[in-house]
Design a protein around this motif. Structure first.
Motif, PDB file in Angstrom:
ATOM      1  N   ALA A 136      -4.189   0.693   0.799  1.00 29.08           N
ATOM      2  CA  ALA A 136      -3.218   1.656   0.346  1.00 29.08           C
ATOM      3  C   ALA A 136      -2.309   2.120   1.112  1.00 29.08           C
ATOM      4  O   ALA A 136      -1.052   2.397   0.677  1.00 29.08           O
ATOM      5  CB  ALA A 136      -4.060   2.530  -0.365  1.00 29.08           C
ATOM      6  N   PRO A 137      -2.699   2.606   2.485  1.00 29.07           N
ATOM      7  CA  PRO A 137      -1.614   3.227   3.333  1.00 29.07           C
ATOM      8  C   PRO A 137      -0.615   2.282   3.580  1.00 29.07           C
ATOM      9  O   PRO A 137       0.429   2.824   4.056  1.00 29.07           O
ATOM     10  CB  PRO A 137      -2.381   3.687   4.671  1.00 29.07           C
ATOM     11  CG  PRO A 137      -4.009   3.477   4.112  1.00 29.07           C
ATOM     12  CD  PRO A 137      -3.914   2.698   3.053  1.00 29.07           C
ATOM     13  N   VAL A 138      -0.615   0.880   3.650  1.00 30.09           N
ATOM     14  CA  VAL A 138       0.617   0.381   3.865  1.00 30.09           C
ATOM     15  C   VAL A 138       1.716   0.272   2.919  1.00 30.09           C
ATOM     16  O   VAL A 138       2.861   0.221   3.067  1.00 30.09           O
ATOM     17  CB  VAL A 138       0.070  -1.297   3.822  1.00 30.09           C
ATOM     18  CG1 VAL A 138       1.101  -2.345   4.180  1.00 30.09           C
ATOM     19  CG2 VAL A 138      -1.045  -1.462   4.793  1.00 30.09           C
ATOM     20  N   TRP A 139       1.241   0.955   1.414  1.00 28.12           N
ATOM     21  CA  TRP A 139       2.392   0.907   0.611  1.00 28.12           C
ATOM     22  C   TRP A 139       3.107   2.221   0.958  1.00 28.12           C
ATOM     23  O   TRP A 139       4.298   2.031   0.633  1.00 28.12           O
ATOM     24  CB  TRP A 139       1.696   1.264  -0.750  1.00 28.12           C
ATOM     25  CG  TRP A 139       1.059   0.159  -1.418  1.00 28.12           C
ATOM     26  CD1 TRP A 139      -0.174  -0.266  -1.732  1.00 28.12           C
ATOM     27  CD2 TRP A 139       1.907  -1.196  -1.870  1.00 28.12           C
ATOM     28  NE1 TRP A 139      -0.383  -1.487  -2.274  1.00 28.12           N
ATOM     29  CE2 TRP A 139       0.971  -2.138  -2.405  1.00 28.12           C
ATOM     30  CE3 TRP A 139       2.975  -1.633  -1.700  1.00 28.12           C
ATOM     31  CZ2 TRP A 139       1.327  -3.103  -2.693  1.00 28.12           C
ATOM     32  CZ3 TRP A 139       3.354  -2.688  -2.268  1.00 28.12           C
ATOM     33  CH2 TRP A 139       2.355  -3.697  -2.647  1.00 28.12           C
ATOM     34  N   ASP A 140       2.753   3.247   1.594  1.00 23.56           N
ATOM     35  CA  ASP A 140       3.498   4.291   2.109  1.00 23.56           C
ATOM     36  C   ASP A 140       4.677   3.754   3.133  1.00 23.56           C
ATOM     37  O   ASP A 140       5.978   4.054   3.129  1.00 23.56           O
ATOM     38  CB  ASP A 140       2.946   5.345   2.917  1.00 23.56           C
ATOM     39  CG  ASP A 140       1.974   6.022   1.826  1.00 23.56           C
ATOM     40  OD1 ASP A 140       0.675   6.618   2.107  1.00 23.56           O
ATOM     41  OD2 ASP A 140       2.271   6.128   0.386  1.00 23.56           O
ATOM     42  N   VAL A 141       4.170   2.885   4.032  1.00 22.84           N
ATOM     43  CA  VAL A 141       5.218   2.356   5.083  1.00 22.84           C
ATOM     44  C   VAL A 141       6.005   1.507   4.216  1.00 22.84           C
ATOM     45  O   VAL A 141       7.543   1.567   4.530  1.00 22.84           O
ATOM     46  CB  VAL A 141       4.296   1.245   6.132  1.00 22.84           C
ATOM     47  CG1 VAL A 141       5.263   0.697   6.988  1.00 22.84           C
ATOM     48  CG2 VAL A 141       3.169   2.349   6.937  1.00 22.84           C
ATOM     49  N   ILE A 142       5.813   0.646   3.393  1.00 16.98           N
ATOM     50  CA  ILE A 142       6.925  -0.326   2.567  1.00 16.98           C
ATOM     51  C   ILE A 142       7.447   0.554   1.627  1.00 16.98           C
ATOM     52  O   ILE A 142       8.883   0.315   1.815  1.00 16.98           O
ATOM     53  CB  ILE A 142       6.199  -1.275   1.671  1.00 16.98           C
ATOM     54  CG1 ILE A 142       5.107  -2.112   2.597  1.00 16.98           C
ATOM     55  CG2 ILE A 142       6.922  -2.018   0.822  1.00 16.98           C
ATOM     56  CD1 ILE A 142       4.348  -2.909   1.701  1.00 16.98           C
ATOM     57  N   GLY A 181      -7.643   0.368  11.926  1.00 19.29           N
ATOM     58  CA  GLY A 181      -7.142   1.816  11.608  1.00 19.29           C
ATOM     59  C   GLY A 181      -7.121   2.106  10.154  1.00 19.29           C
ATOM     60  O   GLY A 181      -7.583   2.994   9.778  1.00 19.29           O
ATOM     61  N   LEU A 182      -6.851   0.949   9.546  1.00 12.45           N
ATOM     62  CA  LEU A 182      -7.094   1.128   8.131  1.00 12.45           C
ATOM     63  C   LEU A 182      -8.450   0.993   7.582  1.00 12.45           C
ATOM     64  O   LEU A 182      -8.652   2.027   6.662  1.00 12.45           O
ATOM     65  CB  LEU A 182      -6.505  -0.503   7.029  1.00 12.45           C
ATOM     66  CG  LEU A 182      -4.840  -0.479   7.429  1.00 12.45           C
ATOM     67  CD1 LEU A 182      -4.578  -1.910   6.751  1.00 12.45           C
ATOM     68  CD2 LEU A 182      -4.130   0.617   6.746  1.00 12.45           C
ATOM     69  N   ILE A 183      -9.245   0.478   8.035  1.00 14.39           N
ATOM     70  CA  ILE A 183     -10.894   0.636   7.794  1.00 14.39           C
ATOM     71  C   ILE A 183     -11.232   2.006   8.099  1.00 14.39           C
ATOM     72  O   ILE A 183     -12.133   2.580   7.277  1.00 14.39           O
ATOM     73  CB  ILE A 183     -11.800  -0.495   8.338  1.00 14.39           C
ATOM     74  CG1 ILE A 183     -11.108  -1.761   7.697  1.00 14.39           C
ATOM     75  CG2 ILE A 183     -13.220  -0.106   8.297  1.00 14.39           C
ATOM     76  CD1 ILE A 183     -12.084  -2.920   8.352  1.00 14.39           C
TER      77      ILE A 183
END
Length: 696
Positions: free
Chosen positions: A65-71, A244-246
């Protein structure tokens, strides 16, 4: 001077003058090129903005989920880069348009300044022709006198021939002197004029190169910005490690490190107030231990328990609410559900499910769960005697009977709009609309006399609304007012707006513009009715206004015509002269699909034509189909159609000759639109004109 020289038949002036006019055409074409590039960039930027918003709406559950913020952030920055390029190109278009206007004024001034040179050109051309004729006459008279002398003619004949030769000599001498004077004046003025033309062309090329340089710089700067966004995105992704994501998931969703204790085996659990009672021993899946190894990996498997709801005396409510969490857990752990008189049944939308998950309410998969939009969203709690629905371990004992629907602007509209991007209620962008100007030119050419030409030009303005905009209007009691300015109206004799939909102030005094605004309630009603009649349409056209363009007769026609008939008993000769007239158009464009049709009676047995025409013997009609006609055509768009018809029952009777053509991208009136206020944007501005009744 680079341009100094008279050219063939002293036509150098004409070549240089038309070359100057072509410079203005190049400037207009460059403006259109940059405008089209800006449109492409705007469409791309808005598509990227939409993509970024969709990334923000993706699932916020799970480790990814946090990767979507970066994208999402990176995509938004890319869209901003392209929007910044749009802004720069629009500023550049304003500069180019100013140059086009200044260029037109400079050309008009130059035309007045070189008028005397044009007179000199015409003088030397006519004097040169006269000189050549007098020279030929002088040679003929001199030779005639010499011939008579050699052949021994009488002295009287010789003297008579001598007088003629002397007169021819004086005439020839006079034209020689006149030509010398005209030549001297021509060379002086032509040198000055050629230098003037060269200065104009040098300035034009320098200015055009500066425009191209600005255009290139704007594009290069955008590419640099895009590269920086890409590097930043790569760096952010490198810094986003698996660990970090985990860890983020653990920090945000973790429920603690303490293991739960064992639950004692009981046959019956009763709360202090005696309200909730379980009747079965706490065991499932053939195991007497709640934490047996056989079911430790199947925690999501639904469990059944029975709930008895007993009435409570009014004065016991306070004590009832004090049941401890441990007591509830202990009691629920041993409750089983059998088909009693009533069962709690859940029916949820996707929104309900997400809302419960966000509030840590765990729900099992329910067979009758379904997806459905929108007028209200209810979390329905209904009692029925159908098959029981298993409830999860930590479902609250009390649930709300209704949940307020989400804000209207967050829900997607069904369908898409015509244009760069679909209209959605989630969009904060201006709503796209398109406009089309369509004009019809009607002309009647009487023979070859321009003064007798009758011309009438009319036009229609149509707005196109995407299907999605209808729901925006109908869901908003006060949609943004749609207003626009009709520009370049000085050529219009009459404007007839759609009085059902449009308002205007009749006291407006500016002859070049006129403001209009919509009756939004009437527009909404019109579009709703149109969508009901044709629900599958992706957009709906609305006739906004009609107008008539003032005409100057022959000079207002984009294609000048002159017809000549010669009708004899055995043959008919036909000639049609045509000339492309760029002065009739604000932005001259090519005339396409040009066809000429003429009826010839008298029993045509054979036809010879140039260029080749098609003869239809059944209809007694001849048809020419021509290539596009423009200033870039042969002879700058001038030409002739010729035909010779052999007859068996002549002579023919001259008849009407009909012509048709069309032109995309421009109008004869030059009328245009500018949206006023906010809330709307112009996604397409289409212009065209075509022939109505166009005949000789």
């Amino acid at each position: 001077s680079l341009y100094f020289g008279s050219g063939e038949k002293n036509n150098g002036f004409d070549v240089l003058y038309h070359n100057m006019k072509h410079g203005q055409i190049s400037s207009k074409e460059l403006t259109e090129f940059i405008r089209e590039r800006a449109t492409i960039e705007e469409v791309y930027a808005r598509s990227m903005t939409k993509l970024a918003k969709s990334a923000g709406n993706f699932s916020q559950l799970g480790t990814f989920a946090p990767v979507w913020d970066v994208i999402k952030t990176s995509t938004e920055k890319l869209a901003s880069c392209h929007l910044e390029l749009v802004r720069k190109l629009q500023e550049l278009i304003k500069d180019v348009q100013k140059y086009v206007d200044d260029q037109a004024k400079a050309h008009k001034k130059t035309k007045e300044e070189v008028a005397s040179t044009l007179e000199s050109v015409q003088t030397i051309q006519t004097t040169g022709v006269a000189l050549q004729k007098s020279k030929e006459n002088y040679n003929a008279k001199t030779v005639e006198q010499e011939r008579l002398r050699k052949e021994g003619a009488t002295q009287r004949d010789v003297d008579k021939a001598g007088v003629k030769a002397k007169k021819a000599t004086e005439t020839y001498k006079g034209f020689v002197e006149k030509y010398a004077t005209a030549k001297s004046e021509f060379e002086q003025k032509m040198a000055e004029t050629a230098q003037k033309f060269q200065d104009i062309e040098e300035s034009h090329i320098v200015h055009m190169k500066d425009i191209i340089q600005s255009y290139t710089q704007s594009v290069d700067e955008t590419h640099v910005q895009i590269g920086e966004v890409r590097i930043e995105f790569e760096r952010n992704m490198e810094n986003t490690s698996v660990e970090g994501l985990i860890q983020k998931l653990s920090d945000s969703k973790g429920t603690g490190k303490e293991r739960p204790g064992k639950i004692p085996h009981t046959h019956r659990h009763t709360c202090h107030d005696g309200q909730i009672t379980s009747t079965d021993q706490c065991f499932t899946h053939a195991s007497n231990s709640f934490y047996s190894s056989s079911d430790s990996e199947d925690d999501d498997e639904p469990r059944k328990f029975r709930v008895e709801i007993k009435p409570v005396a009014p004065n016991n409510r306070t004590q009832q609410s004090r049941a401890t969490i441990d007591q509830l857990k202990a009691s629920i752990g041993n409750i089983s559900l059998s088909p009693p008189t009533s069962v709690l049944q859940l029916r949820m939308t996707s929104f309900d499910r997400n809302l419960l998950l966000q509030n840590s309410v765990r729900l099992p998969e329910i067979p009758n769960t379904h997806w459905r939009y929108t007028h209200s969203i209810l979390f329905g709690l209904t009692l029925s005697s159908s098959q029981p629905v298993p409830l999860p371990l930590y479902l609250p004992l009390s649930l709300p009977h209704s949940i307020s629907p989400p804000p209207l602007h967050s829900l997607p509209l069904s369908g898409t709009s015509r244009g760069p991007s679909p209209v959605t209620l989630a969009s904060q962008d201006a709503l796209p609309i398109a406009v089309a100007f369509t004009e019809s030119v009607n002309a009647y050419f009487k023979g070859a006399d321009p003064a007798k030409c009758i011309v009438k030009i009319t036009g229609d303005m149509t707005l196109s609304f995407p299907m999605g905009i209808i729901k925006v209007f109908t869901s908003n009691p006060t949609p943004a007012m749609l207003t626009f300015k009709l520009k370049n109206t000085s050529k219009l004799e009459q404007i007839l707006p759609n009085q059902t939909l449009l308002f205007s102030d009749p006291s407006q005094s500016d002859a070049h513009t006129k403001d209009f605004w919509f009756n939004m309630q009437a527009l909404t009603s019109y579009l709703r009715k149109a969508s009901e009649q044709n629900p599958a349409a992706s957009y709906y056209n609305v006739d906004i206004l009609k107008y008539q363009v003032s005409s100057k007769g022959f000079s207002s026609t984009p294609l000048n015509l002159a017809v000549y008939w010669k009708c004899d008993p055995a043959t008919t000769d036909l000639r049609l002269d045509y000339h492309y007239n760029p002065e009739s158009m604000l932005c001259p464009g090519p005339l396409s699909n040009v066809q000429v049709l003429v009826h010839v009676d008298g029993g045509v047995t054979n036809m010879q034509s140039l260029p080749n025409a098609i003869w239809n013997s059944e209809l007694n009609k001849s048809l020419w189909k021509l290539n596009d006609i423009s200033e870039k055509s042969d002879n700058e768009g001038s030409g002739s159609l010729r035909a010779k018809f052999e007859l068996s029952d002549g002579p023919s009777t001259p008849t009407t000759l009909a012509v048709q053509f069309m032109s995309e991208g421009s109008t004869l009136s030059g009328v245009d639109i500018e949206l006023l206020g906010t809330g709307y944007r112009l996604s397409l501005n289409k212009k065209r004109f075509a022939t109505g009744t166009y005949r000789t």
